[in-house]
Design an enzyme around this catalytic site. Structure first.
Site, PDB file in Angstrom:
ATOM      1  N   LYS A  83      37.287   6.622  12.786  1.00 17.34           N
ATOM      2  CA  LYS A  83      36.107   7.293  13.351  1.00 17.34           C
ATOM      3  C   LYS A  83      35.253   7.853  12.220  1.00 17.34           C
ATOM      4  O   LYS A  83      35.744   8.611  11.371  1.00 17.34           O
ATOM      5  CB  LYS A  83      36.580   8.455  14.230  1.00 17.34           C
TER       6      LYS A  83
HETATM    7  O1  G3P Z   1      36.285  13.513  20.973  1.00 17.64           O
HETATM    8  C1  G3P Z   1      34.942  13.636  21.086  1.00 17.64           C
HETATM    9  C2  G3P Z   1      34.443  14.287  22.352  1.00 17.64           C
HETATM   10  O2  G3P Z   1      34.990  13.667  23.467  1.00 17.64           O
HETATM   11  C3  G3P Z   1      34.548  15.791  22.369  1.00 17.64           C
HETATM   12  O3  G3P Z   1      34.321  16.346  23.621  1.00 17.64           O
HETATM   13  O4  G3P Z   1      34.469  18.265  25.159  1.00 17.64           O
HETATM   14  O5  G3P Z   1      34.490  18.676  22.675  1.00 17.64           O
HETATM   15  O6  G3P Z   1      32.406  17.962  23.839  1.00 17.64           O
HETATM   16  P1  G3P Z   1      33.889  17.889  23.826  1.00 17.64           P
END
Ligand code: G3P
Length: 214
Positions: A83
């Site tokens: 990533k």
């Molecule tokens: O892993 C990346 C993403 O899915 C993070 O989500 O909930 O931290 O905005 P969030």
């Protein structure tokens, strides 16, 4: 449509993997920090379960740092996707890593033009963060619609990985738009299988079954 868990918890991943509904895992530095374990140990344990796609994020911010980290991460297991962040350095690193045969997941994507660039440098996945857009009053799902359309227009092979998913409606809407993958927290994946009428119906069937002569 593939369903991924957005977690670094081996316990959560094992549960969904054993049920048989899990296609992959995405991690990020924040999720890894919650586990209190060495990153590489976690990755090895997750990959050993047999999960075919496990995204592991670099933390370097220069292209050179990302290349060193990305090359090390991809050696851990054939299921690893590296990533990289959506920055000029991240784009440069993605282009080099992709040319070497590494599958790259470009993350922190918040616009259709960023997604276009990820496809042009050969990313395997693009990760638009829809929940964080919703949080600030922008329609995250509209971004998915735009990216899916752009990728279809030009037959880009990059897969749209819907990230920052907050609830089951995000998953359903992403599926209706034809997104390739949705990654979600454990609690959201659990809810996909749940419906109160299923529970009520099952309880009624079991109660009626008691009246059947044995
Ligand atoms: O892993 C990346 C993403 O899915 C993070 O989500 O909930 O931290 O905005 P969030």
């Amino acid at each position: 449509m593939k369903l991924f868990l957005d977690t670094a918890s081996v316990k959560e991943i094992r549960t969904m993997w054993e049920i048989g509904i899990l296609d992959g895992v995405t991690t990020n530095p924040s999720l890894v920090a919650k586990e209190g374990r060495k990153f590489e140990d976690l990755l090895r344990e997750i990959c050993a379960l047999g999960v075919p796609s496990v995204s592991a994020e670099v933390v370097g911010t220069t292209t050179d740092q990302m290349l060193v980290e990305g090359r090390r991460l991809r050696e851990i297991h054939p299921s690893i996707y590296v990533k990289t962040p959506m920055t000029p350095d991240g784009l440069r690193a993605t282009k080099i890593l992709a040319a070497e045969g590494t599958r790259v997941n470009m993350t922190l994507v918040f616009s259709a033009n960023q997604a276009l660039l990820a496809a042009k440098v050969g990313a395997a996945y693009v990760s638009p963060f829809i929940g964080r857009l919703d949080d600030q009053g922008q329609d995250g799902m509209e971004l998915i619609r735009e990216i899916v359309q752009i990728y279809r227009n030009y037959h880009f092979p990059t897969q749209v990985l819907v990230a920052s998913v907050r609830h089951p409606i995000h998953v359903m809407d992403a599926a209706k738009l034809g997104a390739d993958i949705a990654t979600m927290p454990y609690a959201v994946m659990e809810k996909l299988a749940q419906h109160p009428l299923t529970d009520i119906g099952l309880a009624r069937f079991l109660k009626d079954w008691e009246k059947v002569p044995k």
